[in-house]
Motif scaffolding. Structure first.
Motif, PDB file in Angstrom:
ATOM      1  N   TYR A 152       0.654  -0.921  -0.402  1.00 45.19           N
ATOM      2  CA  TYR A 152       0.089   0.616   0.398  1.00 45.19           C
ATOM      3  C   TYR A 152       1.268   1.610  -0.179  1.00 45.19           C
ATOM      4  N   PHE A 317      -6.756  -4.579 -10.300  1.00 41.15           N
ATOM      5  CA  PHE A 317      -6.512  -3.352 -10.679  1.00 41.15           C
ATOM      6  C   PHE A 317      -6.523  -2.749 -12.161  1.00 41.15           C
ATOM      7  N   THR A 327     -15.208   0.633 -11.543  1.00 37.73           N
ATOM      8  CA  THR A 327     -14.130   1.049 -12.448  1.00 37.73           C
ATOM      9  C   THR A 327     -13.557   1.896 -10.377  1.00 37.73           C
ATOM     10  N   TRP A 328     -14.435   1.894  -9.199  1.00 41.06           N
ATOM     11  CA  TRP A 328     -13.865   1.993  -8.241  1.00 41.06           C
ATOM     12  C   TRP A 328     -12.196   1.257  -7.855  1.00 41.06           C
ATOM     13  N   SER A 330      -9.928   0.465 -10.039  1.00 40.39           N
ATOM     14  CA  SER A 330      -8.524   1.156 -10.300  1.00 40.39           C
ATOM     15  C   SER A 330      -8.715   2.717  -9.772  1.00 40.39           C
ATOM     16  N   ALA A 331      -8.282   3.002  -8.450  1.00 38.17           N
ATOM     17  CA  ALA A 331      -8.206   4.318  -7.983  1.00 38.17           C
ATOM     18  C   ALA A 331      -6.774   3.447  -7.860  1.00 38.17           C
ATOM     19  N   VAL A 332      -6.404   4.882  -7.541  1.00 37.57           N
ATOM     20  CA  VAL A 332      -4.849   4.907  -7.664  1.00 37.57           C
ATOM     21  C   VAL A 332      -4.372   6.351  -6.649  1.00 37.57           C
ATOM     22  N   HIS A 333      -3.449   4.998  -5.677  1.00 32.16           N
ATOM     23  CA  HIS A 333      -2.809   6.482  -4.119  1.00 32.16           C
ATOM     24  C   HIS A 333      -2.448   7.788  -4.514  1.00 32.16           C
ATOM     25  N   TYR A 340      -4.372   1.290  -4.577  1.00 29.40           N
ATOM     26  CA  TYR A 340      -4.761   0.468  -2.920  1.00 29.40           C
ATOM     27  C   TYR A 340      -5.677   0.485  -2.772  1.00 29.40           C
ATOM     28  N   ARG A 341      -7.026   0.339  -3.379  1.00 30.57           N
ATOM     29  CA  ARG A 341      -8.320  -0.629  -2.948  1.00 30.57           C
ATOM     30  C   ARG A 341      -8.399  -1.495  -3.846  1.00 30.57           C
ATOM     31  N   VAL A 344      -6.109  -3.626  -0.779  1.00 34.53           N
ATOM     32  CA  VAL A 344      -6.853  -3.560   0.288  1.00 34.53           C
ATOM     33  C   VAL A 344      -7.942  -4.830   0.134  1.00 34.53           C
ATOM     34  N   VAL A 347      -7.066  -8.440   0.693  1.00 44.41           N
ATOM     35  CA  VAL A 347      -6.971  -8.661   2.435  1.00 44.41           C
ATOM     36  C   VAL A 347      -7.801  -9.220   2.889  1.00 44.41           C
TER      37      VAL A 347
ATOM     38  N   TRP B  19      -5.071   1.419  10.378  1.00 47.73           N
ATOM     39  CA  TRP B  19      -3.899   2.367   9.439  1.00 47.73           C
ATOM     40  C   TRP B  19      -4.611   2.713   7.704  1.00 47.73           C
ATOM     41  N   MET B  20      -4.532   1.596   7.426  1.00 40.73           N
ATOM     42  CA  MET B  20      -5.342   1.141   5.875  1.00 40.73           C
ATOM     43  C   MET B  20      -5.882   2.023   5.632  1.00 40.73           C
ATOM     44  N   TRP B  24      -7.671   5.511   3.420  1.00 42.53           N
ATOM     45  CA  TRP B  24      -7.759   4.723   2.757  1.00 42.53           C
ATOM     46  C   TRP B  24      -9.524   5.810   2.471  1.00 42.53           C
ATOM     47  N   THR B  27      -7.907   8.979   2.210  1.00 39.43           N
ATOM     48  CA  THR B  27      -7.719   9.637   0.069  1.00 39.43           C
ATOM     49  C   THR B  27      -9.057  10.182  -0.434  1.00 39.43           C
ATOM     50  N   GLU B  33     -13.742  11.349  -6.844  1.00 46.76           N
ATOM     51  CA  GLU B  33     -13.347  10.142  -7.471  1.00 46.76           C
ATOM     52  C   GLU B  33     -12.541   9.832  -9.122  1.00 46.76           C
ATOM     53  N   LEU B  36      -8.876  10.205  -8.670  1.00 43.18           N
ATOM     54  CA  LEU B  36      -8.569   9.068  -8.441  1.00 43.18           C
ATOM     55  C   LEU B  36      -8.415   8.020  -9.419  1.00 43.18           C
ATOM     56  N   THR B  37      -9.205   7.524 -10.226  1.00 47.26           N
ATOM     57  CA  THR B  37      -8.934   6.367 -11.452  1.00 47.26           C
ATOM     58  C   THR B  37      -9.507   7.418 -13.402  1.00 47.26           C
ATOM     59  N   SER B  38      -8.190   8.361 -12.665  1.00 50.00           N
ATOM     60  CA  SER B  38      -7.882   8.933 -13.405  1.00 50.00           C
ATOM     61  C   SER B  38      -6.838   8.109 -14.562  1.00 50.00           C
ATOM     62  N   SER B  39      -5.980   7.296 -14.051  1.00 50.29           N
ATOM     63  CA  SER B  39      -4.831   6.079 -14.132  1.00 50.29           C
ATOM     64  C   SER B  39      -5.064   5.836 -15.826  1.00 50.29           C
TER      65      SER B  39
END
Lengths: 466, 53
Positions: A152, A317, A327-328, A330-333, A340-341, A344, A347, B19-20, B24, B27, B33, B36-39
């Motif tokens: 993470y 991802f 798409t939820w 595909s989030a990048v921190h 990160y999603r 987690v 896990v 913590w995670m 999360w 963030t 949104e 965060l999902t723009s990659s």
């Protein structure tokens, strides 16, 4: 009143971070695989004897050399997170890609589970009385959650850690090998007594075929290097170098492991124990070697679990990014630049399997998904070369002797499926049914949400014949 | 010793899991949104490693 004609600033893109080099690729691939020398491969001796385990070491080595060569060529061209998923999407089509991503997620998550169980089993074997179920599960939870937090936090630190602990675990095999004086058979090693013409192949050649099932464990996961494609600084250089160097490392490590273990442990015990290298260290009578192999077994399990979390999360991802899943995922921190999603989310799934499955089942599910995946790769490379022949697109690496590696890979995958069917036919059938159901769900329901033009991103010319 | 380590492991796992989850939600509530999902797959490939034969 005039309307403003200037468009607002484009939203800032948050992508995975390109910080990795060939050494990280090596650490990812070898880190995932090396645990196979510490446990798993030796069950091949149970299926076919010690000699069968050696034959399989080299024949399956051929399978994985084909995998590494094919993978290096395609990935040096399709440099995207998701690895073989992105390859399948561009070369075969969306349904194949969806299945490949599922193979990846299952193979790596089950391998992560196997590693956590291995670490807990290793510690339990030394912990003595009072080490109950609570403590056993505490070790499993620690491995999975701590490594998930590391993943993470960032890919660079994750793979730096993997490089160090993988190198330690690999050097431990080298130290063990030279400590038992391999140049002087009979001093410590007794290969001539352990493997005789009478017991070398106790079940004949069918035993060798059956041993394919566990022989996969010698190298399972080396193809995971491709998941780093979007995070290496130079995919066309780093991925082939890292993958091929990893494969050479593993071929040497696997051969040394067999030689030492088969020379110290009777084949019946070798095929039964969970800790062949640790037991080999014990048999030498040296407390240093025993402690070294105990530490290395744990570190190999941790390195593998660490790489598996990295790879499973990237495959998940990628599915989200193409809307194959919501798409939820595909989030990048924005700070750590990790998926990160997805990290987690996987896990609790890993924890659930680790608490209810045993090591043999978890390894088998991982192997099954892996072999399905390799079968795809043999077809994929043929289609890739047919659609985009040499010279039509830039390749970072071009593998030699095409199509021989693809044909060898396909034949060995068929033999491995037969071997798995001999031992775990019910699991094989159940898993195939699961993938068929998921394919139907994707085709009839999920694909309507996919933006069909957006998913093909490589700036390639049209394929030959289109 | 291993029993103590396993118990510490539970505590560390719980702390890191918390913590995670905290990070999360922090963030998710701090960024849109779309950001965060723009990659996008292949965008770096397209810019830095154009396919030239």
């Amino acid at each position: 009143m005039a309307k403003a004609t200037t468009a607002g600033p484009a939203p800032q893109r948050v992508s995975l971070l390109r910080v990795l080099g060939p050494a990280h690729v090596w650490a990812l691939g070898v880190g995932i695989v090396l645990v196979g020398e510490y446990t798993g491969w030796n069950f091949a001796a149970d299926k076919g004897g010690a000699l069968a385990a050696l034959i399989i070491c080299w024949v399956v080595g051929l399978l994985y050399t084909s995998v590494a060569m094919i993978d290096s060529e395609v990935t040096s061209t399709v440099a995207a997170a998701g690895g073989q998923y992105a390859q399948a999407k561009h070369i075969v089509g969306p349904l194949m890609a969806f299945n490949v991503a599922l193979y990846l997620v299952f193979a790596y998550t089950m391998l992560e589970v196997s590693n956590a169980i291995l670490v807990a089993d290793t510690i339990k074997s030394y912990a003595g009385e009072g080490f109950g179920d609570w403590h056993y599960r505490g070790v499993i939870a620690t491995v999975i959650v701590v490594l998930a937090a590391l993943n993470y936090r960032g890919v660079l630190m994750t793979l730096n850690v993997n490089f160090v602990i993988t190198a330690f675990a690999y050097l431990a095999i080298i130290v063990l090998f030279f400590s038992v004086q391999p140049w002087s058979q009979g001093t410590v090693l007794k290969l001539g007594e352990m493997v005789t013409p009478d017991n070398a192949l106790p079940y004949g050649w069918i035993g060798v075929i059956a041993a394919f099932h566990w022989g996969i464990w010698y190298y399972l996961g080396i193809e995971g290097t491709t998941q780093a494609a979007e995070e290496v600084r130079s995919p066309s250089r780093a991925l082939p170098y890292g993958t091929m160097a990893g494969m050479i490392t593993l071929l040497i490590g696997a051969s040394l492991t067999w030689y030492v273990c088969a020379s110290l442990l009777p084949w019946q015990y070798l095929g039964f124990t969970y800790f062949p290298l640790l037991d080999a260290g014990k048999v030498t009578g040296s407390p240093f070697l025993e402690t070294l192999m105990f530490t290395a077994t744990i570190l190999a399990g941790i390195a593998s679990a660490n790489g598996c979390i990295n790879d499973a999360a990237r495959a998940f991802f990628s599915l989200g990014r193409d809307r194959y899943l919501p798409t939820w995922f595909s989030a990048v921190h924005p700070k750590y630049r990790t998926p990160y999603r997805s990290i987690v989310f996987l896990v609790p799934i890993a924890l659930a399997f680790a608490f209810i499955a045993n090591l043999g089942q978890a390894i088998t599910f991982s192997i099954l998904s892996g072999v399905l995946h390799y079968t795809f790769m043999s077809v994929n490379i043929i289609m890739f070369r047919n659609k985009w022949p040499l010279g039509t697109i830039r390749r970072g690496y071009t593998h030699p002797f095409h199509p021989i590696p693809a044909v060898v890979l396909f034949i060995l995958c068929v033999v491995t499926f037969f071997a798995i069917f001999l031992g775990y036919g019910a699991q094989l059938t159940a898993m195939v049914i699961f993938y068929i159901i998921m394919s139907l769900w994707f085709h009839f329901y999920r694909y309507q949400y996919v933006r069909r033009g957006d998913q093909f991103t490589m700036p390639w010319p049209k394929p030959k014949g289109y | 010793m291993w029993i103590i380590i396993a118990n510490i492991g539970w505590a560390v796992s719980a702390a890191l899991a918390a913590w995670m989850v905290y990070d999360w939600f922090q963030t998710d509530s701090s960024y849109a949104e779309e950001t965060l999902t723009s990659s996008r797959e292949g965008e770096i490939e397209a810019v830095q490693e154009k396919h030239k034969v």
